[in-house]
Design a protein around this motif. Structure first.
Motif, PDB file in Angstrom:
ATOM      1  N   ASN A  97      13.183   1.653   3.100  1.00 27.88           N
ATOM      2  CA  ASN A  97      11.942   1.338   2.183  1.00 27.88           C
ATOM      3  C   ASN A  97      12.298   1.233   0.908  1.00 27.88           C
ATOM      4  O   ASN A  97      11.340   1.190   0.079  1.00 27.88           O
ATOM      5  CB  ASN A  97      10.769   2.247   2.603  1.00 27.88           C
ATOM      6  N   MET A 134      -1.561   4.697   8.104  1.00 24.06           N
ATOM      7  CA  MET A 134      -1.547   3.360   7.763  1.00 24.06           C
ATOM      8  C   MET A 134      -1.223   2.386   8.786  1.00 24.06           C
ATOM      9  O   MET A 134      -0.754   1.283   8.557  1.00 24.06           O
ATOM     10  CB  MET A 134      -0.311   3.577   6.647  1.00 24.06           C
ATOM     11  N   ARG A 192      16.234   6.105   2.841  1.00 25.00           N
ATOM     12  CA  ARG A 192      15.659   5.864   1.531  1.00 25.00           C
ATOM     13  C   ARG A 192      15.902   4.397   1.156  1.00 25.00           C
ATOM     14  O   ARG A 192      14.988   4.020   0.600  1.00 25.00           O
ATOM     15  CB  ARG A 192      15.754   6.906   0.399  1.00 25.00           C
ATOM     16  N   ALA A 203      -4.735   6.046   1.326  1.00 28.89           N
ATOM     17  CA  ALA A 203      -4.096   4.960   1.446  1.00 28.89           C
ATOM     18  C   ALA A 203      -4.651   3.889   2.324  1.00 28.89           C
ATOM     19  O   ALA A 203      -4.734   2.648   1.696  1.00 28.89           O
ATOM     20  CB  ALA A 203      -2.610   5.099   1.954  1.00 28.89           C
ATOM     21  N   ALA A 219       1.038   9.375   7.214  1.00 30.13           N
ATOM     22  CA  ALA A 219       1.697   8.214   7.438  1.00 30.13           C
ATOM     23  C   ALA A 219       1.253   7.411   8.508  1.00 30.13           C
ATOM     24  O   ALA A 219       1.166   5.948   8.407  1.00 30.13           O
ATOM     25  CB  ALA A 219       3.227   8.632   7.637  1.00 30.13           C
ATOM     26  N   LEU A 266      12.970   3.076  -1.669  1.00 26.54           N
ATOM     27  CA  LEU A 266      12.604   4.254  -2.516  1.00 26.54           C
ATOM     28  C   LEU A 266      14.267   4.261  -3.349  1.00 26.54           C
ATOM     29  O   LEU A 266      14.108   4.754  -4.520  1.00 26.54           O
ATOM     30  CB  LEU A 266      12.759   5.584  -1.689  1.00 26.54           C
ATOM     31  N   ARG A 277       6.052  -1.484   2.701  1.00 20.90           N
ATOM     32  CA  ARG A 277       6.094  -0.215   2.749  1.00 20.90           C
ATOM     33  C   ARG A 277       4.956   0.255   3.314  1.00 20.90           C
ATOM     34  O   ARG A 277       4.862   1.417   4.228  1.00 20.90           O
ATOM     35  CB  ARG A 277       5.990   0.634   1.394  1.00 20.90           C
ATOM     36  N   GLN A 278       3.727  -0.532   3.309  1.00 21.66           N
ATOM     37  CA  GLN A 278       2.740  -0.101   4.127  1.00 21.66           C
ATOM     38  C   GLN A 278       2.793   0.020   5.764  1.00 21.66           C
ATOM     39  O   GLN A 278       2.176   0.705   6.389  1.00 21.66           O
ATOM     40  CB  GLN A 278       1.429  -1.276   3.888  1.00 21.66           C
ATOM     41  N   ILE A 288       7.683  -5.419  -2.189  1.00 19.56           N
ATOM     42  CA  ILE A 288       8.052  -4.170  -1.378  1.00 19.56           C
ATOM     43  C   ILE A 288       6.815  -3.308  -1.033  1.00 19.56           C
ATOM     44  O   ILE A 288       6.550  -2.929  -0.043  1.00 19.56           O
ATOM     45  CB  ILE A 288       8.905  -3.522  -1.960  1.00 19.56           C
ATOM     46  N   ASN A 289       5.697  -3.378  -2.003  1.00 18.36           N
ATOM     47  CA  ASN A 289       4.555  -2.535  -1.590  1.00 18.36           C
ATOM     48  C   ASN A 289       4.029  -2.936  -0.445  1.00 18.36           C
ATOM     49  O   ASN A 289       3.660  -1.942   0.524  1.00 18.36           O
ATOM     50  CB  ASN A 289       3.558  -2.755  -2.849  1.00 18.36           C
ATOM     51  N   LEU A 345      -5.451   0.658   0.219  1.00 22.72           N
ATOM     52  CA  LEU A 345      -4.640  -0.502   0.202  1.00 22.72           C
ATOM     53  C   LEU A 345      -4.975  -1.428   1.502  1.00 22.72           C
ATOM     54  O   LEU A 345      -4.804  -2.554   1.350  1.00 22.72           O
ATOM     55  CB  LEU A 345      -3.206   0.186   0.623  1.00 22.72           C
ATOM     56  N   MET A 370       6.758   7.333   5.828  1.00 22.31           N
ATOM     57  CA  MET A 370       7.855   8.259   5.449  1.00 22.31           C
ATOM     58  C   MET A 370       7.320   9.429   5.663  1.00 22.31           C
ATOM     59  O   MET A 370       6.411   9.947   5.108  1.00 22.31           O
ATOM     60  CB  MET A 370       8.611   7.911   4.430  1.00 22.31           C
TER      61      MET A 370
END
Ligand SMILES: Nc1ncnc2c1ncn2[C@@H]1O[C@H](COP(=O)(O)OP(=O)(O)OP(=O)(O)O)[C@@H](O)[C@H]1O
Ligand SMILES: [Mg+2]
Lengths: 242, 247
Positions: free
Chosen positions: B55, B160, B52, B108, B157, B57, B83-84, B79-80, B112, B88
């Motif tokens: 990324n 993305m 965790r 997403a 996941a 979290l 994270r793309q 960080i966003n 995004l 996870m």
């Protein structure tokens, strides 16, 4: 017996039929529904924003990096606290009079002002309802959103808030029912809602019995109807959960 | 597997309760592009915390993580965006119950990556096809089995198009008969060259698919190496003890 009945009939005609006095009730009812409906919408909008600020602060105040963001959030949270304390600590009628006679003294759109006043009042209660919904939403949902790359606000907006709202929908509907009855004090500031409608008739006819009983019955029927709707809604939501 | 370092972890620390709990106590390792890294260790050893942190979290309390050349532990890094690129998968799936499955897969990429709904759906259907769940696309997720939900969470996941996939005990919440179908999807992914970091108790998976195994205990990386080396010739007593219990 027939005397009594004839008297009632006469009263009925006097209070509702002559001069189309029933229109005071229908137009009053329309105003009551208008005020309640839009006040709940304002309350939900306010409530969502406040609930987000408060729960964000509660969840992150310990882990947030110091900086402008944290200061703004802290100030926002403090403002929300003040709002909640003031609104929940004073009678709605006093709030209504302050908004009507002081803040909007120059306006004479009573229904709009009442809607605003009851909306601001309702927001405080709705905020706590929605905050409960946010807190009870599984944190895994939030983490799943963040892990996809959504930022905090996007995650709340697309993922957490819709689920929180769904889980508190019955409570929000109840808030609507509570507000429906609470708006009956609007007549104090010369707004012609349902209660005021009945009172106007009473003032003209000097016959209080029928107008006031009619007003009470209309409230009762509406409350029973909406309570029944909420019950159905709750059952629907529960059955769609698994 | 390549020699390109996708993730560099340096002296990673994560303390809870003001240092009272050292969930991570100086972990250093590199994850290469295309590599499958399996993290094993006893309960409470910091495996989830390690994953965790990758990324963010979980915000590390010390050390650095460099992902694709960027220090993502730097407070100024967004960080966003990173994270793309890091998918996870959670133990409890965490599908979004208020959306159809297709919406789960497409929200997403559409919001995004600014993909069109049609493009996102096409990609999602392709992936759903591969895990054998294309016929479920329009449904809400509740009437599915755990195995199906986890395969869908993997697809979500993957939609993305991440550069690395992080798995935290993806089969631990499943009935035994459903573990296989999820592991099969993960094996397929590994064969296709996906970089993966997998926390798991499935030693068979670690042996068969893992390029490298990390053994953790007490927040420290005690031993690492090829599955063959670790499982047949464990050096540290902690690992010997652990393997004695799980194998
Ligand atoms: N949010 C938290 N607050 C306080 N302590 C925590 C928190 N998260 C984890 N810990 C502690 O950190 C240590 C490592 O936890 P972690 O969940 O990473 O272990 P794990 O190896 O994943 O274990 P498991 O196999 O049981 O999942 C544990 O002692 C745990 O109690
Ligand atoms: Mg764990």
């Amino acid at each position: 017996m027939s005397d009594w009945f004839a008297k009632l009939q006469q009263d009925f005609v006097l209070n509702f039929v002559s001069d189309n006095r029933w229109k005071y009730l229908t137009s009053g009812l329309a105003n009551t529904l208008k005020i309640t409906f839009f006040a709940v919408l304002i309350g939900i909008a306010l409530g969502v924003v406040i609930a987000i600020v408060r729960s964000t602060w509660d969840k992150n105040k310990e882990t947030m990096r110091p900086g402008l963001g944290k200061v703004l959030l802290g100030v926002g949270n403090a403002l929300c606290q003040i709002y909640l304390t003031v609104i929940r600590g004073t009678p709605v009628l006093v709030q209504l009079m302050i908004i009507y006679y002081i803040i909007f003294a120059s306006s004479n759109n009573g229904v709009l002002i009442a809607t605003l006043a009851f909306g601001i009042n309702s927001g405080a209660y709705v905020a706590e309802i929605i905050r409960g919904g946010i807190m009870s939403t599984d944190n895994g949902q939030f983490e799943a959103g963040r892990s996809l790359g959504f930022n905090y606000v996007q995650t709340m907006w697309y993922i957490v808030i819709p689920q929180a709202l769904k889980s508190v929908l019955p409570a929000l509907a109840n808030e609507f029912i509570v507000l429906l009855k609470e708006t009956s004090v609007a007549g104090y500031v010369a707004i012609r809602d349902l209660t005021k409608g009945g009172d106007i008739i009473r003032g003209v006819t000097y016959s209080p019995f029928l107008p006031l009983i009619a007003v009470a019955l209309i409230y009762l029927v509406m409350v029973m109807f909406f309570t029944w709707l909420v019950g159905r809604l709750e059952r629907r939501l529960r059955s769609s959960d698994h | 597997m390549t020699t390109e370092k996708l993730i560099q972890v340096k002296d990673l620390q994560k303390h809870f309760k003001g240092g009272e709990i050292k969930a991570l106590d100086g972990v250093t390792t590199d994850i290469h592009r295309g590599e499958v890294v399996v993290v094993i260790g006893p309960s409470g050893s910091g495996k989830s915390t390690f994953l965790r942190c990758l990324n963010l979290l979980e915000l590390p309390t010390g050390g650095t993580i460099t992902f694709e050349g960027t220090d993502i532990t730097d407070p100024h890094c967004n960080i966003n965006l990173h994270r793309q690129k890091m998918g996870m998968v959670f133990q409890h799936f965490n599908l979004f119950p208020h959306m159809t499955l297709l919406k789960n897969m497409t929200i997403a990429p559409v919001k995004l990556l600014k993909k069109s709904q049609a493009d996102a759906e096409k990609k999602a259907m392709e992936l759903l096809e591969r895990v054998g769940l294309a016929d479920r696309a329009g449904a809400y997720h509740s009437p599915l089995s755990g195995g199906q939900k986890q395969r869908l969470a993997i697809v979500r996941a993957l939609c993305m198009e991440p550069d690395v996939m992080l798995f935290d005990e993806p089969t631990s919440a499943l009935d035994p008969e459903m573990v296989g179908e999820v592991l099969d999807v993960m094996k397929q992914l590994a064969r296709d060259g996906m970089t993966m970091v997998v926390v798991t108790h499935e030693m068979g998976f670690a042996r068969e698919v893992g390029d490298r195994v990390l053994f953790m205990a007490d927040g420290k990386l005690i031993e690492e190496g090829s599955p063959y080396k670790l499982f047949t010739n464990p050096q540290s007593p902690r690992l010997q003890d652990f393997l004695g219990k799980v194998l």
